[in-house]
Design a protein around this motif. Structure first.
Motif, PDB file in Angstrom:
ATOM      1  N   SER A 249      52.438  27.660  54.862  1.00 10.71           N
ATOM      2  CA  SER A 249      51.259  27.150  54.165  1.00 10.71           C
ATOM      3  C   SER A 249      50.636  28.283  53.352  1.00 10.71           C
ATOM      4  O   SER A 249      50.252  29.309  53.909  1.00 10.71           O
ATOM      5  CB  SER A 249      50.249  26.599  55.175  1.00 10.71           C
ATOM      6  N   VAL A 250      50.572  28.104  52.036  1.00  3.29           N
ATOM      7  CA  VAL A 250      50.024  29.138  51.157  1.00  3.29           C
ATOM      8  C   VAL A 250      48.538  28.863  50.939  1.00  3.29           C
ATOM      9  O   VAL A 250      48.173  27.811  50.422  1.00  3.29           O
ATOM     10  CB  VAL A 250      50.760  29.160  49.799  1.00  3.29           C
ATOM     11  N   PRO A 251      47.655  29.783  51.332  1.00  3.80           N
ATOM     12  CA  PRO A 251      46.209  29.517  51.236  1.00  3.80           C
ATOM     13  C   PRO A 251      45.718  29.526  49.799  1.00  3.80           C
ATOM     14  O   PRO A 251      46.213  30.304  48.970  1.00  3.80           O
ATOM     15  CB  PRO A 251      45.587  30.671  52.036  1.00  3.80           C
ATOM     16  N   PRO A 252      44.750  28.668  49.463  1.00  2.00           N
ATOM     17  CA  PRO A 252      44.154  28.716  48.123  1.00  2.00           C
ATOM     18  C   PRO A 252      43.331  29.994  47.968  1.00  2.00           C
ATOM     19  O   PRO A 252      42.883  30.593  48.946  1.00  2.00           O
ATOM     20  CB  PRO A 252      43.264  27.472  48.089  1.00  2.00           C
ATOM     21  N   LEU A 253      43.125  30.398  46.736  1.00  2.00           N
ATOM     22  CA  LEU A 253      42.429  31.655  46.460  1.00  2.00           C
ATOM     23  C   LEU A 253      41.003  31.643  46.977  1.00  2.00           C
ATOM     24  O   LEU A 253      40.499  32.678  47.427  1.00  2.00           O
ATOM     25  CB  LEU A 253      42.453  31.931  44.950  1.00  2.00           C
ATOM     26  N   ARG A 254      40.340  30.483  46.955  1.00  2.00           N
ATOM     27  CA  ARG A 254      38.945  30.428  47.415  1.00  2.00           C
ATOM     28  C   ARG A 254      38.829  30.733  48.911  1.00  2.00           C
ATOM     29  O   ARG A 254      37.749  31.058  49.401  1.00  2.00           O
ATOM     30  CB  ARG A 254      38.342  29.057  47.113  1.00  2.00           C
ATOM     31  N   GLN A 255      39.930  30.602  49.660  1.00  2.00           N
ATOM     32  CA  GLN A 255      39.911  30.906  51.081  1.00  2.00           C
ATOM     33  C   GLN A 255      40.330  32.340  51.385  1.00  2.00           C
ATOM     34  O   GLN A 255      40.317  32.766  52.528  1.00  2.00           O
ATOM     35  CB  GLN A 255      40.828  29.939  51.839  1.00  2.00           C
ATOM     36  N   ARG A 256      40.706  33.084  50.357  1.00  2.00           N
ATOM     37  CA  ARG A 256      41.099  34.483  50.579  1.00  2.00           C
ATOM     38  C   ARG A 256      40.498  35.385  49.500  1.00  2.00           C
ATOM     39  O   ARG A 256      41.186  36.186  48.871  1.00  2.00           O
ATOM     40  CB  ARG A 256      42.614  34.617  50.640  1.00  2.00           C
ATOM     41  N   THR A 257      39.194  35.225  49.295  1.00  2.00           N
ATOM     42  CA  THR A 257      38.513  36.013  48.269  1.00  2.00           C
ATOM     43  C   THR A 257      38.539  37.504  48.588  1.00  2.00           C
ATOM     44  O   THR A 257      38.285  38.321  47.710  1.00  2.00           O
ATOM     45  CB  THR A 257      37.054  35.542  48.097  1.00  2.00           C
ATOM     46  N   GLY A 258      38.871  37.840  49.837  1.00  2.00           N
ATOM     47  CA  GLY A 258      39.023  39.250  50.183  1.00  2.00           C
ATOM     48  C   GLY A 258      40.157  39.918  49.426  1.00  2.00           C
ATOM     49  O   GLY A 258      40.222  41.152  49.340  1.00  2.00           O
ATOM     50  N   ASP A 259      41.060  39.107  48.847  1.00  2.00           N
ATOM     51  CA  ASP A 259      42.173  39.654  48.069  1.00  2.00           C
ATOM     52  C   ASP A 259      41.846  39.777  46.590  1.00  2.00           C
ATOM     53  O   ASP A 259      42.660  40.293  45.816  1.00  2.00           O
ATOM     54  CB  ASP A 259      43.412  38.744  48.216  1.00  2.00           C
ATOM     55  N   LEU A 260      40.672  39.301  46.174  1.00  2.00           N
ATOM     56  CA  LEU A 260      40.364  39.250  44.741  1.00  2.00           C
ATOM     57  C   LEU A 260      40.369  40.631  44.090  1.00  2.00           C
ATOM     58  O   LEU A 260      40.914  40.807  42.998  1.00  2.00           O
ATOM     59  CB  LEU A 260      39.006  38.582  44.520  1.00  2.00           C
ATOM     60  N   LYS A 261      39.768  41.603  44.751  1.00  2.00           N
ATOM     61  CA  LYS A 261      39.691  42.945  44.151  1.00  2.00           C
ATOM     62  C   LYS A 261      41.088  43.528  43.971  1.00  2.00           C
ATOM     63  O   LYS A 261      41.399  44.131  42.929  1.00  2.00           O
ATOM     64  CB  LYS A 261      38.840  43.858  45.033  1.00  2.00           C
ATOM     65  N   GLU A 262      41.952  43.336  44.970  1.00  2.00           N
ATOM     66  CA  GLU A 262      43.324  43.839  44.891  1.00  2.00           C
ATOM     67  C   GLU A 262      44.098  43.131  43.778  1.00  2.00           C
ATOM     68  O   GLU A 262      44.837  43.764  43.011  1.00  2.00           O
ATOM     69  CB  GLU A 262      44.013  43.631  46.241  1.00  2.00           C
TER      70      GLU A 262
ATOM     71  N   ALA B 284      31.518  40.247  41.303  1.00  2.00           N
ATOM     72  CA  ALA B 284      30.674  39.271  42.000  1.00  2.00           C
ATOM     73  C   ALA B 284      30.821  37.879  41.397  1.00  2.00           C
ATOM     74  O   ALA B 284      30.853  36.876  42.126  1.00  2.00           O
ATOM     75  CB  ALA B 284      29.212  39.707  41.952  1.00  2.00           C
ATOM     76  N   VAL B 285      30.938  37.791  40.065  1.00  2.00           N
ATOM     77  CA  VAL B 285      31.131  36.488  39.421  1.00  2.00           C
ATOM     78  C   VAL B 285      32.476  35.896  39.833  1.00  2.00           C
ATOM     79  O   VAL B 285      32.574  34.713  40.170  1.00  2.00           O
ATOM     80  CB  VAL B 285      31.050  36.617  37.883  1.00  2.00           C
ATOM     81  N   LEU B 286      33.513  36.721  39.853  1.00  2.00           N
ATOM     82  CA  LEU B 286      34.831  36.237  40.276  1.00  2.00           C
ATOM     83  C   LEU B 286      34.799  35.759  41.723  1.00  2.00           C
ATOM     84  O   LEU B 286      35.436  34.758  42.071  1.00  2.00           O
ATOM     85  CB  LEU B 286      35.883  37.348  40.127  1.00  2.00           C
ATOM     86  N   MET B 287      34.042  36.468  42.561  1.00  2.00           N
ATOM     87  CA  MET B 287      33.965  36.103  43.978  1.00  2.00           C
ATOM     88  C   MET B 287      33.228  34.785  44.180  1.00  2.00           C
ATOM     89  O   MET B 287      33.496  34.048  45.141  1.00  2.00           O
ATOM     90  CB  MET B 287      33.252  37.205  44.770  1.00  2.00           C
ATOM     91  N   SER B 288      32.293  34.462  43.278  1.00  2.00           N
ATOM     92  CA  SER B 288      31.493  33.245  43.452  1.00  2.00           C
ATOM     93  C   SER B 288      32.132  32.019  42.812  1.00  2.00           C
ATOM     94  O   SER B 288      31.683  30.901  43.037  1.00  2.00           O
ATOM     95  CB  SER B 288      30.087  33.451  42.871  1.00  2.00           C
ATOM     96  N   TYR B 289      33.188  32.214  42.046  1.00  2.00           N
ATOM     97  CA  TYR B 289      33.892  31.096  41.403  1.00  2.00           C
ATOM     98  C   TYR B 289      34.878  30.488  42.399  1.00  2.00           C
ATOM     99  O   TYR B 289      35.407  31.182  43.269  1.00  2.00           O
ATOM    100  CB  TYR B 289      34.620  31.620  40.164  1.00  2.00           C
ATOM    101  N   ASP B 290      35.132  29.178  42.308  1.00  3.19           N
ATOM    102  CA  ASP B 290      35.954  28.514  43.325  1.00  3.19           C
ATOM    103  C   ASP B 290      37.455  28.462  42.998  1.00  3.19           C
ATOM    104  O   ASP B 290      38.254  28.015  43.808  1.00  3.19           O
ATOM    105  CB  ASP B 290      35.442  27.093  43.607  1.00  3.19           C
ATOM    106  N   TRP B 291      37.861  28.869  41.818  1.00  2.39           N
ATOM    107  CA  TRP B 291      39.266  29.011  41.427  1.00  2.39           C
ATOM    108  C   TRP B 291      40.108  27.765  41.715  1.00  2.39           C
ATOM    109  O   TRP B 291      41.052  27.811  42.518  1.00  2.39           O
ATOM    110  CB  TRP B 291      39.892  30.243  42.094  1.00  2.39           C
ATOM    111  N   PRO B 292      39.808  26.650  41.051  1.00  3.82           N
ATOM    112  CA  PRO B 292      40.621  25.442  41.275  1.00  3.82           C
ATOM    113  C   PRO B 292      42.078  25.636  40.883  1.00  3.82           C
ATOM    114  O   PRO B 292      42.966  24.967  41.425  1.00  3.82           O
ATOM    115  CB  PRO B 292      39.935  24.383  40.405  1.00  3.82           C
ATOM    116  N   GLY B 293      42.348  26.544  39.927  1.00  8.56           N
ATOM    117  CA  GLY B 293      43.729  26.811  39.520  1.00  8.56           C
ATOM    118  C   GLY B 293      44.370  27.956  40.271  1.00  8.56           C
ATOM    119  O   GLY B 293      45.495  28.369  39.960  1.00  8.56           O
ATOM    120  N   ASN B 294      43.631  28.522  41.244  1.00  8.70           N
ATOM    121  CA  ASN B 294      44.146  29.558  42.143  1.00  8.70           C
ATOM    122  C   ASN B 294      44.603  30.818  41.396  1.00  8.70           C
ATOM    123  O   ASN B 294      44.027  31.153  40.372  1.00  8.70           O
ATOM    124  CB  ASN B 294      45.240  28.968  43.031  1.00  8.70           C
ATOM    125  N   VAL B 295      45.626  31.505  41.900  1.00  9.84           N
ATOM    126  CA  VAL B 295      46.023  32.796  41.333  1.00  9.84           C
ATOM    127  C   VAL B 295      46.489  32.651  39.890  1.00  9.84           C
ATOM    128  O   VAL B 295      46.230  33.516  39.052  1.00  9.84           O
ATOM    129  CB  VAL B 295      47.123  33.455  42.201  1.00  9.84           C
TER     130      VAL B 295
END
Length: 464
Positions: free
Chosen positions: A304-317, A343-354
């Motif tokens: 199961s590949v998690p959506p980006l909104r559930q792994r925002t800890g990876d956003l900076k990387e 901070a803006v990237l972290m608050s966005y929900d990323w429906p299109g993911n990575v």
């Protein structure tokens, strides 16, 4: 001796659990609130967490990933007096060790605790984990760490793999990683795009055809299944495979034998199947839109590949990696980014993911041109507007209305509601485009004179 954390607001139950665990010789930490429990988990090397669901300051099941993410990576046993199917499903998806409903016997708790501690001890003594070739898969969050553990398990086996995840999460990259780390890595990785296969040529594409099999068959054609011999056959968007083909493909998957269109002899292919879908395949099975027997054939291993909104800890990387990549592609110096940009990237929900994030980074770099640091103003307008709309609107000096709080009161008349909605829209617009009325006019679809008139009516300045 293990460190056990109990988070339960039922003080009598918590004390009973405390006494039982302490008698077994373990260190016990007791918390009656979710926030206190999380702080305790972060401050101590906790092995196991007994976590209640309904707590005064939050839901234990929803907070489960936060407990799993603390440095000691504890296992979590959910205990609840309000069991439900949804909570149980969510707990298991979030990697709970066990889900136990109250009232329960102490023997049940004792057994679950014993098993989880045996598991952790076995993990400590086990051989080092497989070193994976990640093929550019980025992320070290708990969610991605668990995903890569599933990849390692699938790569070590030979059974079929079903990869699930939303569009843009990188399912094909995961499939390639499984292939690259498997015993079939030196053979072909053959992709079948099930969503774009016209029904009239599905059989020919998969099984191939012999010369003269049909009007345009001027030559022998080797099908995708034959090309995947000793390698991997990747069925992308397998949920789109027509029912008429599913039955035929099931037999091929079972026997690893097939007959080219127009051919008189069966051929053999030693392939491994990896399938991926962004659809609810189990729901499709229930509705009769996907064969149950094929589903079970494909579902030996699951990832199961998690959506980006559930792994925002990876956003900076992710951001750092793709900034470096695109700067090199464009031949410009590597750019930095401001905390506000992140901070803006972290608050966005990323429906299109990575996939969406990668596109946004490329567009943002083009907008920034030769500026060395990225700020929110460089982001596409739709990203900024969406994040502004979900930010706290209480920064204005007016009292909070029902519109701000998301509560609709039937007593509010239509004209008042429309006026409040109009004011809120203009405030959000000015937060983003107050520096450029031309852009504000373009985005809003209002003429500049009309926009100025509305701002004056609502007493809003350009930089509200």
């Amino acid at each position: 001796m293990a460190n056990v954390l109990i988070v339960d607001d039922d003080k009598m139950m918590a004390e009973t659990l405390h006494d039982m665990v302490a008698k077994l010789g373990h260190q016990v930490i007791l918390s009656h609130r979710l926030t206190d429990g999380l702080c305790a988990a972060k401050a101590s090397a906790v092995d196991v967490v007994f976590l209640d669901v309904l707590l005064p300051d939050g839901n234990g099941v929803e907070a489960l990933p936060s407990f799993r993410a603390v440095p000691s990576l504890p296992e979590v046993i959910i205990i609840t007096a309000f069991g439900s199917k949804n909570n149980a499903e969510l707990a298991i998806k979030n990697q709970a060790w066990d889900y136990i409903e109250k009232p329960f016997s102490m023997e049940m708790i004792h057994l679950s605790l014993t098993r989880v501690l045996q598991y952790r001890e076995a993990q400590r003594q086990a051989k080092p984990p497989m070193v994976l070739d990640r093929l550019g898969i980025i992320g070290s969050s708990p969610q991605m760490t668990y995903c890569m553990e599933q990849v390692a398990q699938a790569a070590a086996g030979e059974g079929s793999v079903l990869i699930t995840g939303e569009t843009g999460t990188g399912k094909e990259l995961i499939a390639r990683a499984i292939h690259a780390n498997s015993g079939r890595a030196k053979a072909n990785f053959v992709t079948v795009d099930c969503a774009s296969l016209p029904p009239t040529i599905v059989a020919s594409a998969l099984f191939g055809h012999v010369k003269g099999a049909f009007t345009s068959a001027d030559n022998h054609h080797e099908g995708l299944i034959a090309q995947a011999d000793r390698g991997t056959l990747f069925l992308d968007e397998v949920g789109e495979l027509p029912l008429s083909v599913q039955k035929t493909f099931l037999r091929v998957l079972q026997e690893h034998r097939f007959r080219p269109v127009g051919g008189s002899r069966e051929m053999k292919s030693d392939f491994r199947v990896i399938a991926a879908t962004n659809r609810d395949i189990q729901g499709m099975v229930s509705l009769g839109h996907f064969r149950r027997d094929l589903f079970f054939r494909l579902h030996v291993f699951s990832v199961s590949v998690p959506p980006l909104r559930q792994r925002t800890g990876d956003l900076k990387e992710l951001l750092t990696h793709y900034l470096g990549y695109f700067c090199e592609q464009y031949g410009v110096n590597v750019k930095g980014f401001s905390p506000e940009f992140l901070a803006v990237l972290m608050s966005y929900d990323w429906p299109g993911n990575v996939r969406e994030l990668v596109n946004v980074i490329e567009v943002t770099l083009a907008a920034a041109q030769h500026e060395p640091v990225l700020f929110p103003k460089h982001l596409p307008p739709e990203i900024r507007i969406k994040t502004v709309k979900f930010s706290d609107s209480k920064t204005t000096d007016r009292p909070e209305t029902d519109l701000d709080s998301g509560i609709f009161e039937a007593s509010m008349d239509f004209h008042t509601y429309r006026r409040e909605a109009e004011r809120k829209y203009l405030l959000d617009l000015m937060k983003v485009y107050g520096h450029c009325m031309k852009d504000a006019s373009r985005i809003s679809g209002l003429s500049r004179s009309r926009l100025h008139a509305l701002m004056k009516l609502h007493n809003i300045s350009r930089f509200s």
